[in-house]
Design a protein around this motif. Sequence first.
Motif, PDB file in Angstrom:
ATOM      1  N   LYS A 195      -7.769  -8.842   2.669  1.00 24.00           N
ATOM      2  CA  LYS A 195      -6.673  -8.208   1.932  1.00 24.00           C
ATOM      3  C   LYS A 195      -5.371  -8.269   2.721  1.00 24.00           C
ATOM      4  O   LYS A 195      -4.285  -8.134   2.151  1.00 24.00           O
ATOM      5  CB  LYS A 195      -7.026  -6.764   1.611  1.00 24.00           C
ATOM      6  N   LEU A 201      -5.528  -9.240  -3.288  1.00 25.07           N
ATOM      7  CA  LEU A 201      -6.979  -9.396  -3.361  1.00 25.07           C
ATOM      8  C   LEU A 201      -7.615  -8.097  -3.833  1.00 25.07           C
ATOM      9  O   LEU A 201      -7.261  -7.008  -3.362  1.00 25.07           O
ATOM     10  CB  LEU A 201      -7.513  -9.770  -1.969  1.00 25.07           C
ATOM     11  N   SER A 206     -12.928 -12.009   0.695  1.00 29.91           N
ATOM     12  CA  SER A 206     -13.269 -12.948  -0.366  1.00 29.91           C
ATOM     13  C   SER A 206     -13.346 -14.347   0.227  1.00 29.91           C
ATOM     14  O   SER A 206     -12.726 -14.631   1.270  1.00 29.91           O
ATOM     15  CB  SER A 206     -12.222 -12.902  -1.474  1.00 29.91           C
TER      16      SER A 206
END
Length: 239
Positions: A195, A201, A206
């Motif tokens: 993030k 995000l 991710s």
Amino acid sequence: MEFGLWEKYYKEILDDFGFSRPGDEASAKLLDEILSTEGCLTLDELGEIVGFSSKFIVFGAGPSLKEHVQLLKEDYDLKEYVLVAADGATTALIEERLSPDIIATDLDGNLDDILIANLRGANIVIHAHGDNIDKIASLTPYFTSVLGTTQAQPVGNLYNFGGFTDGDRALFLAVALGAEEIILAGMDFGDIVTKYSRPNLEKDLSEADEFKKKKLMYAEKFTQWIKDNESVNMINLLD
């Protein structure tokens, strides 16, 4: 890295990503015009500000960042180091009540946190490229203590120390400022984004898309170039 050498890598990046050199040059020209009006730092002036140490810590926005910040707070006297945040890593430092001395940014991190850090004394190294010309126009005047960089031919007030991503450009900047030791924190060069790297995000972590993976490959390549070609002791906390 001198521009004559950097230009070889720059042309490779332009071809590999399909970037526009005229776009980079237009963004650099605009940034130079703004800094000519608003005022800016020279490299020598920035060097005088951070000249209290030749030891630097460069914070990337990788998944190891918070762990490394905790380690550094517990085991190191951070007053002995120049703290350099690569763009979104600024947010993690603010969360941990740390203020970077320098932020290297192309203005796609958390801008509120970068502004807060700037108000607390952080010097902002703003990087112009073809994809952020709108942000250069709208956001640059809000910052103080700014040094400008470009990935194209340096123009006017701007510098090009080498490097492509915020993280490896921060490393080249540290070298240009006379670093003898650089600790890498949160510089994973892996397939996971956080993030801090991507503020929009939805999750903390991710898998990186192919574009980001390719950028990280270049970042790792240029970090290795510094290790192989510069007289600086580089320590990655991941090792």
